[in-house]
Design an enzyme around this catalytic site. Sequence first.
Site: not given
Length: 331
Positions: A11, A119, A148-150, A176, A179, A207, A310
């Site tokens: 990120i 982040s 979170s991104c989701t 997803h 990662t 998640t 994401n």
Amino acid sequence: MRIAINGFGRIGRTILRQILTLPRHSDVQVALVNDIASADMLAYLFQYDSTFGPLPFEVTTADGKLSVAGHDIALFHRTDLTRLDLSGVDVVLECTGIARSSDVAERGLTAGARAVLISGPSPAAEQTVVLGANDGVLGAARVVSNASCTTNALAPLLRVLDTVGGIETAHMTTIHCYTNSQPMVDAPRGDMARSRAGALSMVPTTTSAMQLVDQILPDLAGRISGAALRVPTASVSAVDLVARLQSDTDASAFPDALKAAVDASPVLGWTDRPLVSTDLRTRAESLVIAGPEIRVTGPRQVRVFGWYDNEWGFSARMLDIAALMVKREAP
């Protein structure tokens, strides 16, 4: 806006890439980057990116600086941010992934910065803010989580869908990409399925977005469930949402009503093209709704599918929320 980036991983690097390559961020000044890895390694990983491709300019390091595209950015390797002087920094973008306690999350403030934006989810944050869903709660919070991104993909979608038909219940599956929380080969992790090689199998898992959605959209708390399926792709994920609405909806009218609500959102996008995941790489929206994938089953059940990068989209929201944090303090 003057920022500092603490943690130069996926990120942190994506944020700086956007600042240096997108004209819309020309007013962002990067005071410093802090990461415990060596200068040469940080420069190498920034210039050559397996997901987004190489930068169009050389990255070098010398005399404690990261030099790229005509910018000389101070580079530090401190494990404790309080050892740096951050006076004059508007927002620390806390991208280390370890700011889960107040003593870590507030180090940027202790060092002299005006605010900290984390982040990821963090119990140490005063507020968790998702643009397009609950950004009105930002207030005067000095330590903020960007969720979170989701969550950034799902919460704005739930918000607009609730305005269109009222959500009675809904279930979300995020498809997803893998990662760094997953191993490349089978290796022990806290979760048995997540211990399997991430690039070889589809892995059902959980998640954090579900707990965060209840917090961000309290009016929908208890009505949204969800799960995750990690898949062997390197970038771009998807949200597959099935919802039962509170009011009847017309199958022919629903897509247009949803598109109108999406168009009014600051972070959602729409496509009528038959796209696949790689087509959405570097899209800055929090979620791009796939119009051809919308389904209406009966008078009240709908299915909505959308794509999100994401890493790129989430990094764009970090910069957007940081700008809001600075703007609220402007005279």
